[in-house]
Design an enzyme around this catalytic site. Structure first.
Site, short mmCIF file in Angstrom:
data_model
loop_
_atom_site.label_atom_id
_atom_site.label_comp_id
_atom_site.label_asym_id
_atom_site.label_seq_id
_atom_site.Cartn_x
_atom_site.Cartn_y
_atom_site.Cartn_z
N LYS A 34 0.83 -1.20 0.00
CA LYS A 34 0.00 0.00 0.00
C LYS A 34 0.88 1.26 0.00
CE LYS A 34 -3.83 0.23 2.36
NZ LYS A 34 -4.65 0.06 3.56
N ARG A 103 -2.72 3.18 9.01
CA ARG A 103 -3.19 1.97 8.30
C ARG A 103 -2.08 0.96 8.13
NH1 ARG A 103 -7.75 3.50 4.85
NH2 ARG A 103 -8.14 5.70 5.18
N GLY A 112 -7.89 -7.41 5.54
CA GLY A 112 -8.66 -7.47 6.79
C GLY A 112 -7.97 -8.18 7.93
N MET A 114 -5.05 -7.35 9.45
CA MET A 114 -4.35 -6.49 10.43
C MET A 114 -5.21 -5.25 10.68
SD MET A 114 -0.44 -6.95 9.32
CE MET A 114 -0.78 -6.47 7.67
N ARG A 347 -3.91 -1.14 -6.29
CA ARG A 347 -3.13 -2.39 -6.32
C ARG A 347 -3.65 -3.24 -7.47
NH1 ARG A 347 -5.83 -4.88 -0.80
NH2 ARG A 347 -7.93 -4.41 -1.44
N HIS A 469 -5.41 -32.41 5.43
CA HIS A 469 -5.99 -33.65 4.92
C HIS A 469 -7.15 -33.35 3.98
CE1 HIS A 469 -8.74 -37.15 5.17
NE2 HIS A 469 -7.62 -37.83 5.09
N ARG A 580 -5.71 -47.30 -23.99
CA ARG A 580 -5.59 -48.50 -23.14
C ARG A 580 -6.57 -49.53 -23.68
NH1 ARG A 580 -5.13 -44.21 -18.82
NH2 ARG A 580 -3.35 -44.73 -17.50
N ARG A 636 -1.71 -49.16 -26.97
CA ARG A 636 -0.95 -50.00 -26.05
C ARG A 636 -1.61 -51.37 -25.97
NH1 ARG A 636 -0.88 -48.71 -19.84
NH2 ARG A 636 -2.96 -49.61 -19.96
N GLU A 779 8.34 -47.94 -17.64
CA GLU A 779 7.54 -47.94 -16.41
C GLU A 779 8.26 -48.62 -15.25
OE1 GLU A 779 3.08 -48.32 -17.39
OE2 GLU A 779 4.03 -49.86 -18.60
N SER A 798 7.46 -44.06 -24.23
CA SER A 798 6.47 -43.22 -23.55
C SER A 798 6.57 -43.55 -22.07
CB SER A 798 5.07 -43.52 -24.08
OG SER A 798 4.14 -42.74 -23.37
N GLY A 800 5.45 -44.27 -18.67
CA GLY A 800 4.25 -44.58 -17.91
C GLY A 800 4.56 -44.23 -16.47
N THR A 801 4.39 -42.98 -16.14
CA THR A 801 4.89 -42.51 -14.84
C THR A 801 4.01 -42.92 -13.67
OG1 THR A 801 3.94 -40.41 -15.50
CG2 THR A 801 6.33 -40.61 -15.62
N ASN A 802 2.81 -43.45 -13.97
CA ASN A 802 2.02 -43.99 -12.85
C ASN A 802 2.76 -45.22 -12.30
OD1 ASN A 802 0.10 -42.12 -13.64
ND2 ASN A 802 -1.02 -43.59 -14.88
N ASP A 803 3.10 -46.11 -13.23
CA ASP A 803 3.84 -47.30 -12.79
C ASP A 803 5.27 -46.96 -12.41
OD1 ASP A 803 2.30 -49.71 -12.66
OD2 ASP A 803 1.89 -49.42 -14.79
N CYS A 866 2.81 -40.59 -20.74
CA CYS A 866 1.36 -40.79 -20.78
C CYS A 866 0.78 -41.12 -19.41
CB CYS A 866 0.99 -41.84 -21.82
SG CYS A 866 1.66 -43.46 -21.44
N TYR A 886 6.57 -34.83 -26.35
CA TYR A 886 5.17 -34.50 -26.12
C TYR A 886 4.72 -35.00 -24.74
CZ TYR A 886 4.12 -39.41 -27.06
OH TYR A 886 4.08 -40.77 -26.98
#
Ligand code: PEP
Ligand code: MG
Length: 927
Positions: A34, A103, A112, A114, A347, A469, A580, A636, A779, A798, A800-803, A866, A886
């Site tokens: 401010k 202020r 709000g 302070m 601002r 959580h 898949r 796949r 993977e 490719s 497979g970053t989940n696995d 992927c 990609y």
């Protein structure tokens, strides 16, 4: 530090501050946001009331020492004297008194959180002088009673309620509900009562010495940095605790000096829709806090043009100037004192996602910012907004005007949810089963609450921050959520929630309807209508087209069905990165065939089932090729463990027990029961034989293909028959055959020999030549570590970053996210969910190794991703840095990925040019 350290700067001394600071960010760090902007407006020659800033450094020194250092106060007094000469008024003067506001203003806006004290400098003498000078006794006593009330609360720690009680009594005596109906005499009496109240409650007198007022107010504002509200806010918003706040001491201007006076707030464009017109509210004859307090009805800024035309014209001029100066939409506060406009704040304005996109595009069209800046100003979260239902903006505005905005908390999971409040997870679940719309409300959530969160439309908690959580689970399951509502107290026992709204408290009970907006963090009372924002928004389309020009990563889609492929292309997908194939096996008419195939005991039986599945798979691929029309389609081959296609072991086992019992009890035709029992027993035997302790590490992926070669051969036949048929019809096709879950190059060699043979056979029979590629998923860590060998067979990778995440961490992707992972995130053992955002140090390192080794063998190796991470902005940034070609993600993440990929190029620059992704290299495979 030198003895002559400078703690105080006048608004017209920005040049001295800049000498001391390298960047504007540092200026803001010292003067607060401010203060920095007030000084900047002063330099621009705008009408800012004179004033000065006591810096954040002074705040830190005060908080460290527990007392205001002498030189801080000396410098403040010096600046005050200069303020007196600038205004021609004197602080505490019984003839022409100067009044100031005090202020807070930290580096980052903490709305709000302070404190602020207005009208400092009033006492019996100066109030009388103010009455004489303004000819308005009522105004003077009203200003005085406000000072005593605000000072009493902020500085002396007196609760607000007894002050409000005095006002209530006074209104009652006059038979009115409005403070503005109270005459001067009443306000004088109220001021007297307020002072008595302060004496009684705080144990000391309200200070009549203006300098003491100012000093105590300054210290109190500094202390408010450590207030609980401010601390909670900082923790939730991720603002550092050691920054401190500055204090702005500004000559008072009054919007409540009769008909020619007003006070208001405005944004230089509409921050809900982005429309380019000044928007805002003002109040005639009122003081600043009245506008935000929501106690009086405000007027739209357009009316100011009729009301006070000269001031309005000046406001419009200044608003435009400020927007040009800051090159962004501004949020401004102003006061008009007897027709003279004063600027009290500017601002960068907070805005909705829709407005952010439109504003960025229009500022570019107006040549205020570049396309790159426009791209940088829109976040992936803004784009994400267009994918979730939202509260209807018109209804939100109306609800706000009607005072139905209940509270604001942290916006941790986007989207709108409307439902009846349920105070525990079981109730939420019961009501959801009964088809009621539920919003679950808790003080905080625990793992036992997850079923309620899943059942609910949205989640509210009064406690917790962005990694609580509730926030983590809500984001993970895409549930709109607002957490950390500081003004709310949830009593799970009583099944009520108390919400403080100014001086009043609202009680929420189970079954009450609320509407929450997880994008803004707002919670409204009652049922608000929702709307689905359209991805066809023309401004979004334009912005994403700019993103496409900038980005280097391709954006492909994970799509299993032609309808997904069509949607993906509409959203900008440049190929299918993962189909898949097994998903198609779960369809009602196919699953029994797949089950018979798995349970078959003879080769003939198996061949029969495969022959029946073949035309179905062919039709699947045919649809995909036609939908993608020449764009790459990565198919796949079957991946999941076979038990996923079979009934559950415990269910069949229970059915066997039931049948056995019925047989014993002669419950039914014994012959029939025997037959059924035999069938079930044989099914159970087969399921038991396929049972694995760790199925995700068992017979799946390429292992399954090697174990059951007929199945993958059928799939490859279906691919090539479909491709040939499409080609015959003039449809261009680019199949990419992808093998899952390999660990060793020999696995790939075996598969490739097998599958190339089928491909050749089909092409020969059809008299067609199809350009195709053969590649693999990476993977498993071993695949990454031996990628040079694997690239001898694979033409593309490719990730497979989940696995790969599962196998690198050694934690189960199916169980961890609803289990201990939440604990890990809460305890800070992990800072991010590795299944949502790539773990750069571990998984990212393996990816780097695979990229480097793979391209050692095959420099033009095409590499994509992927796994789910392909749609996550931070993971996309990593993919860019790793040199991937990609990312492939679910169709609805594509717009987000297009922007995130552009951000990655903006942040890290372009990589050296390589072969365009997806270009086929082995025409016809007729070698
Ligand atoms: C992966 O493992 O990242 C992947 C895309 O395959 P799936 O999720 O089907 O195992
Ligand atoms: Mg996988």
């Amino acid at each position: 530090m030198s003895k002559h350290r400078r703690w105080v700067y006048r608004f017209d001394q920005l040049a001295s501050v800049e000498k001391r600071c390298e960047t504007w960010d540092e200026v803001k760090g010292l003067l607060g946001g401010k203060g920095a902007n007030l000084a900047d407006m002063t330099r621009l020659g705008l009408p800012v009331p004179p004033g000065f800033v006591v810096t954040t450094a002074a705040c830190r020194a005060y908080l460290a020492a527990g007392a205001l250092p002498d030189d801080v106060w000396d410098q403040a007094l010096e600046a005050l004297a200069e303020l007196e000469s600038a205004t021609g008024k004197r602080f505490g003067d019984p003839v022409n008194p100067l009044l100031v506001s005090c202020r807070s203003g930290a580096k980052f806006s903490m709305p709000g959180m302070m404190d602020t004290v207005l009208n400092i400098g009033l006492n019996d003498d100066t109030a009388a002088a103010l009455a004489r000078l303004t000819g308005d006794e009522r105004f003077a006593w009203d200003a005085y009673r406000r000072l005593v009330q605000m000072f009493g609360r902020v500085v002396m720690g007196v609760a607000d309620e007894p002050f409000e009680a005095v006002l209530r009594d006074a209104r009652k005596r006059r038979g009115t509900t409005n403070d503005s109906d109270l005459p001067a005499a009443d306000l004088r009496e109220i001021t007297r009562q307020f002072r008595a109240l302060v004496r009684r409650e705080a144990g000391r007198e309200f200070p009549l010495d203006p300098q003491l007022q100012l000093r105590e107010a300054t210290e109190a504002v500094f202390r408010s940095w450590r207030g609980k509200r401010a601390q909670d806010y900082r923790r939730a918003a991720g603002i550092a605790d050691d920054l401190g706040t500055a204090v702005n001491i500004v000559a008072m201007v009054f919007g409540n000096l009769g008909a020619g006076s007003a006070t208001g707030v405005a944004t230089t464009r509409n921050v809900s829709t982005g429309e380019a017109q000044l928007e805002g509210d003002y109040l005639r004859n009122a003081q600043g806090e009245d506008v935000v307090a929501g106690t009086r009805e405000v007027l739209p800024i357009a009316e100011l043009a009729r009301d006070l035309p000269a001031a309005h014209a000046e406001l419009v001029r200044i608003a435009q100037l400020l927007e040009r100066h800051h090159r962004d939409v501004q949020d401004i506060e102003f006061t008009i004192e007897r027709n003279k406009l004063w600027m009290l704040q500017t601002r960068d304005a907070k805005r909705t996602a829709r407005a952010a996109v439109r504003i960025a595009v229009e500022l570019t069209r107006e040549r205020r910012i570049t396309r790159r800046e426009a791209l940088a100003r829109v976040t992936p979260e803004h784009v994400d907004f267009f994918l979730h239902p939202q509260l209807d903006p018109a209804a939100v505005k109306a609800a706000r005007a009607e005072g139905r905005l209940l509270a604001t908390g942290l916006n941790v999971s986007p989207g709108a949810a409307v439902g009846e409040l349920a105070f525990d997870a079981d109730r939420a679940e019961q009501w959801a089963v009964a088809r009621r719309d539920v919003v679950m409300i808790r003080a905080e959530t625990k793992p036992d609450d997850v079923h309620g969160m899943l059942a609910a439309r949205g989640v509210i908690t009064s406690r917790g921050g962005r990694t609580s959580h509730a926030a983590l689970v809500a984001r993970q399951f895409g549930k709109p959520a607002v957490v950390g509502i500081l003004a709310m107290e949830v009593d799970g026992e009583a099944r009520t929630a108390q919400v403080k709204r100014g001086a009043a408290t609202t009680t929420l009970r189970e079954g009450d309807w609320v509407s929450l907006d997880g994008t803004t963090g707002e919670v409204f009372l009652g049922k608000l209508p929702t709307v689905q924002p359209s991805l066809d928004d023309p401004f979004l389309r334009e912005l994403l087209a700019w993103a496409d020009e900038v980005r280097q990563l391709g954006v492909w889609a994970n799509a299993d069905y032609p309808r997904d492929a069509v949607r993906a292309r509409e959203l900008g997908a440049e190929g299918i990165g993962l189909c898949r194939t097994e998903h198609m096996f779960f369809e009602t008419e196919r699953l029994p065939l797949v089950q018979k195939l798995i349970l078959a005991t003879t080769a003939a039986e198996r061949a029969d089932m495969l022959a029946r599945l073949l035309p179905m798979q062919r039709a699947d691929f045919d649809g995909l090729f036609r939908a993608m029309d020449g764009l790459p389609v990565t198919i796949r081959l079957i991946d999941p463990p076979l038990h996923e296609f079979l009934p559950r072991h415990d269910e069949v086992s229970r059915e066997v027990t039931v049948l056995e019992t019925r047989l014993q009890l002669h419950d039914g035709d014994p012959a029939q029961l025997e037959r059924e029992l035999a069938g079930k027993r044989s099914l159970l035997g087969a399921i038991s034989a396929l049972r694995e302790e760790n199925p995700m590490l068992g017979l799946r992926g390429v292992r399954l293909g090697i174990h059951m070669p007929e199945l993958v051969k059928m799939q490859v036949r279906a691919i090539f028959e479909a491709a040939c048929a499409c080609k015959r019809d003039g449809v261009r096709v680019r199949p990419k055959i992808m093998i899952p879950l390999i660990a060793h190059n020999n696995e790939l060699r075996v598969e490739q020999t097998l599958l190339d043979e089928v491909a050749r056979e089909v092409m020969a029979a059809a008299g067609q030549r199809i350009d195709y590629e053969f590649g693999t998923m990476i993977e498993i860590p071993r695949a990454a570590l031996t990628a040079d060998q694997i690239a001898e067979y694979a033409e593309f990778f490719s990730f497979g970053t989940n696995d790969l995440t599962q196998t690198t961490f050694g934690i189960s992707r199916d169980d961890a996210e609803t289990g201990f992972l939440t604990e890990y995130l809460q305890n800070g053992i992990l800072s991010d969910n590795p299944f949502a955002t790539l773990d750069e140090r571990g998984v990212g390192h393996l990816m780097q190794i695979a990229v480097d080794l793979g391209r050692t063998t095959r420099p033009d190796l095409e590499i994509g991703i992927c796994g789910e991470h392909g749609g996550d902005p931070r993971s996309i940034d990593l993919c860019h840095r790793l040199g991937l070609d990609y990312v492939s993600c679910s169709p609805f993440r594509i717009p987000v990925a297009r922007l995130a990929a552009a951000h990655a190029t903006l942040a890290h620059g372009k990589r050296a040019a390589r072969r365009p992704a997806g270009h086929p290299r082995r025409p016809g495979r007729d070698h």
